[in-house]
Write a protein that holds these residues in place. Structure first.
Motif, short mmCIF file in Angstrom:
data_model
loop_
_atom_site.label_atom_id
_atom_site.label_comp_id
_atom_site.label_asym_id
_atom_site.label_seq_id
_atom_site.Cartn_x
_atom_site.Cartn_y
_atom_site.Cartn_z
N THR A 45 3.33 -9.25 0.82
CA THR A 45 1.96 -9.33 0.33
C THR A 45 1.56 -7.93 -0.10
OG1 THR A 45 1.44 -11.14 1.83
CG2 THR A 45 -0.43 -9.89 0.93
N SER A 46 1.31 -7.77 -1.40
CA SER A 46 0.96 -6.46 -1.94
C SER A 46 -0.55 -6.25 -1.93
CB SER A 46 1.48 -6.31 -3.36
OG SER A 46 2.88 -6.17 -3.34
N PHE A 47 -0.95 -5.08 -1.51
CA PHE A 47 -2.35 -4.65 -1.52
C PHE A 47 -3.26 -5.59 -0.71
CE2 PHE A 47 -0.49 -3.68 -5.77
CZ PHE A 47 -0.25 -2.34 -5.55
N ASN A 48 -2.69 -6.32 0.24
CA ASN A 48 -3.45 -7.29 1.04
C ASN A 48 -4.16 -8.31 0.17
OD1 ASN A 48 -2.76 -6.20 3.57
ND2 ASN A 48 -4.33 -4.64 3.38
N ILE A 49 -3.56 -8.64 -0.98
CA ILE A 49 -4.18 -9.57 -1.91
C ILE A 49 -3.34 -10.83 -2.10
CG2 ILE A 49 -4.87 -9.91 -4.34
CD1 ILE A 49 -5.55 -6.89 -4.36
N ALA A 50 -2.09 -10.66 -2.48
CA ALA A 50 -1.24 -11.80 -2.81
C ALA A 50 0.22 -11.39 -2.70
CB ALA A 50 -1.55 -12.28 -4.23
N ASP A 51 1.09 -12.39 -2.76
CA ASP A 51 2.52 -12.14 -2.81
C ASP A 51 2.80 -11.18 -3.97
OD1 ASP A 51 5.37 -13.10 -1.99
OD2 ASP A 51 5.31 -13.22 -4.18
N HIS A 65 -17.37 5.29 -0.59
CA HIS A 65 -17.62 4.52 0.63
C HIS A 65 -16.50 3.52 0.91
CE1 HIS A 65 -21.50 6.36 1.05
NE2 HIS A 65 -21.85 5.96 -0.17
N THR A 66 -15.49 3.48 0.04
CA THR A 66 -14.32 2.64 0.26
C THR A 66 -13.29 3.50 0.98
OG1 THR A 66 -14.78 1.39 -1.75
CG2 THR A 66 -12.55 1.23 -0.86
N THR A 67 -13.00 3.15 2.22
CA THR A 67 -12.20 4.03 3.06
C THR A 67 -10.70 3.79 2.97
OG1 THR A 67 -12.48 2.52 4.93
CG2 THR A 67 -14.06 4.35 4.73
N SER A 68 -10.25 2.65 2.47
CA SER A 68 -8.81 2.41 2.43
C SER A 68 -8.33 2.31 0.98
CB SER A 68 -8.45 1.14 3.19
OG SER A 68 -9.06 0.03 2.58
N GLY A 69 -7.09 2.70 0.81
CA GLY A 69 -6.49 2.65 -0.51
C GLY A 69 -4.98 2.59 -0.39
N TYR A 70 -4.32 2.80 -1.51
CA TYR A 70 -2.87 2.65 -1.58
C TYR A 70 -2.26 3.82 -2.33
CZ TYR A 70 -4.26 -1.96 -0.16
OH TYR A 70 -4.82 -2.98 0.54
N VAL A 71 -1.06 4.21 -1.91
CA VAL A 71 -0.34 5.30 -2.55
C VAL A 71 1.02 4.76 -2.96
CG1 VAL A 71 0.62 7.61 -2.25
CG2 VAL A 71 -1.52 6.99 -1.09
N PHE A 125 0.59 7.70 -7.35
CA PHE A 125 -0.54 6.97 -7.90
C PHE A 125 -1.39 6.56 -6.70
CE2 PHE A 125 -2.53 3.00 -9.32
CZ PHE A 125 -2.95 3.31 -10.62
N VAL A 126 -2.59 7.09 -6.61
CA VAL A 126 -3.48 6.82 -5.48
C VAL A 126 -4.60 5.91 -5.99
CG1 VAL A 126 -4.96 7.87 -3.73
CG2 VAL A 126 -2.93 9.10 -4.54
N MET A 127 -4.77 4.75 -5.35
CA MET A 127 -5.68 3.73 -5.87
C MET A 127 -6.51 3.09 -4.76
SD MET A 127 -4.57 0.15 -7.71
CE MET A 127 -3.52 -0.30 -6.35
N LYS A 128 -7.76 2.76 -5.13
CA LYS A 128 -8.63 1.98 -4.24
C LYS A 128 -9.17 0.80 -5.03
CE LYS A 128 -10.74 5.92 -1.82
NZ LYS A 128 -12.05 6.53 -1.54
N PHE A 129 -9.16 -0.37 -4.41
CA PHE A 129 -9.85 -1.53 -4.97
C PHE A 129 -11.31 -1.41 -4.56
CE2 PHE A 129 -5.48 -3.03 -4.83
CZ PHE A 129 -5.37 -3.66 -6.05
#
Length: 160
Positions: free
Chosen positions: A56-62, A119-125, A106-110
């Motif tokens: 499951t990528s980015f806690n969204i979907a397969d 104010h979005t504390t989690s993201g992905y690298v 690549f550092v990203m936040k949804f």
């Protein structure tokens, strides 16, 4: 007076012994960011070494549901949008904030509606690889049992 001196000496000693902290590089790689500007299609998602596990990528979907997803990346203000619309997968759409640091990550936040990026504390690298003017890869790592596997997202430029 002795008590005050003792407090000062102990304070200096305590500050001097503070362990070093590892911090992610936040200096930007503007050249890489400019090459990413535009509209992109994720043409494939591959698991390095095998396709026998699900992630499951980015806690969204397969991860495979990100195939055919559309990404818009705006480099001058580091915003964008991600749209998942693959058949037999849940649909998803979100604004993002992103940047590429000097380490090639690549550092990203949804972003949630009405909540600012700060104010979005989690993201992905993810690691940027094989970048050209018309394609690039983002590589994520996932734990598979006691091993680590790489998930490679292949991005291809849409239009100009």
């Amino acid at each position: 007076m002795k008590k005050t001196m003792l407090i000062i000496v102990l304070s200096v000693f305590a500050l001097g012994c503070k362990p070093k902290q590892t911090v992610a590089n936040t200096k930007l790689d503007n050249k890489t960011e400019r090459l990413m500007k535009g509209d992109w299609l994720v043409s494939s998602v591959k698991y390095v070494g095998s396709d026998v596990f699900k992630v499951t990528s980015f806690n969204i979907a397969d991860a495979k549901c990100f195939e055919e997803s559309m990404w818009t990346l705006v480099s001058n203000n580091n915003t964008g949008e991600v749209v998942l619309n693959k058949a037999n997968c849940a649909t998803f759409e979100s604004k993002i904030t992103w940047y590429v640091n000097k380490d090639g990550n690549f550092v990203m936040k949804f972003l949630s509606e009405g909540i600012k990026a700060k104010h979005t504390t989690s993201g992905y690298v993810l690691k940027v690889a094989n970048q050209t003017e018309t394609s690039f890869q983002l590589i994520d790592k996932a734990a598979v049992g006691s091993n680590t596997a790489e998930i490679v997202f292949q991005f291809d430029k849409i239009g100009n």
